[in-house]
Design an enzyme around this catalytic site. Structure first.
Site, PDB file in Angstrom:
ATOM      1  N   CYS A   8       1.001  -1.062   0.142  1.00 61.87           N
ATOM      2  CA  CYS A   8      -0.206   0.420   0.194  1.00 61.87           C
ATOM      3  C   CYS A   8       1.182   1.162   0.418  1.00 61.87           C
ATOM      4  O   CYS A   8       2.371   0.985  -0.502  1.00 61.87           O
ATOM      5  CB  CYS A   8      -0.896  -0.198   1.519  1.00 61.87           C
ATOM      6  SG  CYS A   8       0.105   0.047   3.095  1.00 61.87           S
ATOM      7  N   SER A   9       0.620   2.541   0.705  1.00 63.39           N
ATOM      8  CA  SER A   9       0.793   3.580   0.249  1.00 63.39           C
ATOM      9  C   SER A   9       2.183   3.636   1.367  1.00 63.39           C
ATOM     10  O   SER A   9       3.492   3.749   0.920  1.00 63.39           O
ATOM     11  CB  SER A   9       0.005   5.571   0.178  1.00 63.39           C
ATOM     12  OG  SER A   9      -0.764   5.077   1.082  1.00 63.39           O
TER      13      SER A   9
END
Length: 101
Positions: A8-9
């Site tokens: 994810c980020s």
């Protein structure tokens, strides 16, 4: 032992999902190593894993990351928005396992 990578980020939101997936794997008697990390670590990490799933914030990078995954003979997919939002570890585990040859 199956090795699953979630990206994810920042690696934070997927860490909750990792715990749910580990519980699901344990309940099914499947040996898995599941890790969450920031997508910017993907290129270096993918060779160590059997499959990678992308979280909501980075799913737009799927095509770009797929090129790198393909070079290493690995599968990659985006986690469905519903499964991600509801933190359905069992469903996401099923998705990951279905992508491992």
């Amino acid at each position: 032992m199956k090795k699953i990578l979630l990206c994810c980020s920042a690696g934070m939101s997927t860490s909750m999902l990792v715990r749910k997936m580990e519980q699901a794997a344990q309940a099914r008697g499947i040996e898995c190593e599941i890790e969450a990390m920031a997508v910017n670590a993907f290129n270096d990490a993918i060779q160590e894993y059997d499959v990678c799933l992308l979280g909501q914030q980075v799913r737009f990078q799927l095509e770009e990351r797929k090129k790198v995954a393909d070079e290493h003979g690995k599968n990659i997919a985006a986690i469905s928005p519903q499964d991600y939002g509801m933190m359905k570890g069992d469903e996401v585990l099923t998705q990951a396992l279905s992508l491992i040859d």
